[in-house]
Design a protein around this motif. Structure first.
Motif, mmCIF file in Angstrom:
data_model
loop_
_atom_site.group_PDB
_atom_site.id
_atom_site.type_symbol
_atom_site.label_atom_id
_atom_site.label_comp_id
_atom_site.label_asym_id
_atom_site.label_seq_id
_atom_site.Cartn_x
_atom_site.Cartn_y
_atom_site.Cartn_z
ATOM 1 N N GLN A 49 85.249 47.917 8.556
ATOM 2 C CA GLN A 49 84.159 47.339 9.352
ATOM 3 C C GLN A 49 84.654 46.970 10.752
ATOM 4 N N GLY A 50 85.382 47.869 11.367
ATOM 5 C CA GLY A 50 85.956 47.617 12.684
ATOM 6 C C GLY A 50 85.072 48.064 13.826
ATOM 7 N N SER A 51 83.777 48.003 13.645
ATOM 8 C CA SER A 51 82.881 48.433 14.719
ATOM 9 C C SER A 51 82.933 47.450 15.882
ATOM 10 N N SER A 52 82.464 47.889 17.011
ATOM 11 C CA SER A 52 82.449 47.039 18.209
ATOM 12 C C SER A 52 81.555 45.817 18.037
ATOM 13 N N ASP A 53 80.677 45.855 17.047
ATOM 14 C CA ASP A 53 79.848 44.677 16.771
ATOM 15 C C ASP A 53 80.682 43.533 16.216
ATOM 16 N N HIS A 54 81.798 43.867 15.571
ATOM 17 C CA HIS A 54 82.597 42.864 14.882
ATOM 18 C C HIS A 54 83.939 42.570 15.536
ATOM 19 N N SER A 55 84.421 43.484 16.364
ATOM 20 C CA SER A 55 85.775 43.289 16.885
ATOM 21 C C SER A 55 85.985 44.067 18.182
ATOM 22 N N ASP A 56 87.005 43.677 18.894
ATOM 23 C CA ASP A 56 87.443 44.415 20.072
ATOM 24 C C ASP A 56 88.619 45.268 19.611
ATOM 25 N N LYS A 57 88.301 46.466 19.106
ATOM 26 C CA LYS A 57 89.326 47.293 18.475
ATOM 27 C C LYS A 57 90.449 47.670 19.432
ATOM 28 N N HIS A 58 90.149 47.859 20.685
ATOM 29 C CA HIS A 58 91.200 48.200 21.642
ATOM 30 C C HIS A 58 92.175 47.035 21.820
ATOM 31 N N ARG A 59 91.648 45.837 21.893
ATOM 32 C CA ARG A 59 92.514 44.656 22.032
ATOM 33 C C ARG A 59 93.342 44.450 20.760
ATOM 34 N N ILE A 60 92.739 44.688 19.607
ATOM 35 C CA ILE A 60 93.467 44.564 18.344
ATOM 36 C C ILE A 60 94.638 45.536 18.320
ATOM 37 N N VAL A 61 94.371 46.802 18.613
ATOM 38 C CA VAL A 61 95.433 47.816 18.579
ATOM 39 C C VAL A 61 96.488 47.534 19.645
ATOM 40 N N ASP A 62 96.069 47.113 20.823
ATOM 41 C CA ASP A 62 97.037 46.765 21.875
ATOM 42 C C ASP A 62 97.972 45.644 21.416
ATOM 43 N N ASN A 63 97.434 44.626 20.727
ATOM 44 C CA ASN A 63 98.253 43.519 20.232
ATOM 45 C C ASN A 63 99.192 43.977 19.121
ATOM 46 N N ILE A 64 98.739 44.871 18.270
ATOM 47 C CA ILE A 64 99.614 45.414 17.224
ATOM 48 C C ILE A 64 100.752 46.199 17.860
ATOM 49 N N ARG A 65 100.405 47.086 18.783
ATOM 50 C CA ARG A 65 101.418 47.978 19.366
ATOM 51 C C ARG A 65 102.370 47.241 20.319
ATOM 52 N N GLU A 66 101.974 46.080 20.779
ATOM 53 C CA GLU A 66 102.898 45.267 21.578
ATOM 54 C C GLU A 66 104.081 44.822 20.710
ATOM 55 N N VAL A 67 103.792 44.553 19.438
ATOM 56 C CA VAL A 67 104.816 44.104 18.504
ATOM 57 C C VAL A 67 105.443 45.290 17.763
ATOM 58 N N MET A 68 104.599 46.207 17.313
ATOM 59 C CA MET A 68 105.042 47.372 16.532
ATOM 60 C C MET A 68 104.542 48.645 17.214
ATOM 61 N N PRO A 69 105.263 49.155 18.197
ATOM 62 C CA PRO A 69 104.781 50.302 18.973
ATOM 63 C C PRO A 69 104.466 51.537 18.142
ATOM 64 N N PHE A 70 105.122 51.691 16.993
ATOM 65 C CA PHE A 70 104.919 52.897 16.199
ATOM 66 C C PHE A 70 104.083 52.656 14.950
ATOM 67 N N ALA A 71 103.386 51.537 14.886
ATOM 68 C CA ALA A 71 102.528 51.252 13.737
ATOM 69 C C ALA A 71 101.384 52.259 13.675
ATOM 70 N N SER A 72 101.014 52.641 12.453
ATOM 71 C CA SER A 72 99.870 53.529 12.246
ATOM 72 C C SER A 72 98.621 52.674 12.089
ATOM 73 N N VAL A 73 97.526 53.115 12.701
ATOM 74 C CA VAL A 73 96.298 52.324 12.694
ATOM 75 C C VAL A 73 95.093 53.213 12.384
ATOM 76 N N ALA A 74 94.192 52.697 11.548
ATOM 77 C CA ALA A 74 92.889 53.318 11.317
ATOM 78 C C ALA A 74 91.835 52.228 11.445
ATOM 79 N N ILE A 75 90.702 52.584 12.043
ATOM 80 C CA ILE A 75 89.623 51.621 12.252
ATOM 81 C C ILE A 75 88.339 52.215 11.684
ATOM 82 N N ASN A 76 87.827 51.604 10.630
ATOM 83 C CA ASN A 76 86.604 52.090 10.006
ATOM 84 C C ASN A 76 85.416 51.621 10.834
ATOM 85 N N ASP A 77 84.919 52.508 11.659
ATOM 86 C CA ASP A 77 83.722 52.200 12.448
ATOM 87 C C ASP A 77 82.705 53.317 12.238
ATOM 88 N N SER A 78 82.397 53.561 10.967
ATOM 89 C CA SER A 78 81.567 54.710 10.607
ATOM 90 C C SER A 78 80.210 54.717 11.300
#
Length: 175
Positions: A49-78
């Motif tokens: 449920q990572g749609s733009s209605d619920h989250s800022d997916k770009h900011r989330i991924v940016d914060n993850i990759r700041e700590v773990m640059p090679f982390a794998s990410v999937a965002i369910n925004d069907s």
């Protein structure tokens, strides 16, 4: 109150929403990423449920990759991009597709709502799918073709020439 104390008073509903999304990415996701990267072999994230209605997916991924640059990410925004066919719904922010099937109680395993994900993965570019795919998701196609069974004549094709952003085709199949 924590969000207002940290990011300032809310000036509108949109401002409140933006600050809450910022706090979620910076004060919840990032600390968990720091914790898991230090104490485990945790290497990936799947946001349901990572749609733009619920989250800022770009900011989330940016914060993850700041700590773990090679982390794998999937965002369910069907609701934003669709899951049939599998495609890169978040270019630059998605490493594998969310591929969450329609529950068996709603659609049979061989309906296009489910089997269509398998067929599109089989049509992938060595396991990778792109944003540009034919046929493209749209409501009329989904509600008519996908209500029937898929068969070997159902096909998908990906534009691998002009597309530079791809994600690994991943399907979470029911047991």
């Amino acid at each position: 109150q924590f969000v207002q104390d940290t990011y300032g008073a809310f000036t509108s509903d949109e401002d409140r929403r933006g600050k809450i999304m910022q706090a979620y990415a910076e004060k919840i996701i990032k600390p968990y990423t720091e914790l898991y990267s230090a104490k485990s072999n945790f290497k990936g994230f799947w946001f349901d449920q990572g749609s733009s209605d619920h989250s800022d997916k770009h900011r989330i991924v940016d914060n993850i990759r700041e700590v773990m640059p090679f982390a794998s990410v999937a965002i369910n925004d069907s609701f934003e991009g669709g899951k049939i066919p599998l495609q890169n719904n978040n270019p630059g922010y998605e490493d594998f597709t969310f591929g969450h099937v329609t529950p068996v109680g709603v659609a049979s395993p061989n309906s296009c709502r489910n089997y269509g994900m398998i067929l599109s993965a089989e049509a992938s570019d060595n396991g990778y799918v792109h944003k540009t795919v034919t046929p493209k998701w749209y409501n009329e196609w989904f509600s008519t073709v996908c209500d029937s069974e898929c068969d070997a004549t159902t096909s998908f094709s990906y534009d691998t020439v002009t597309s530079t952003s791809k994600s690994l085709a991943h399907v979470f199949m029911p047991i």
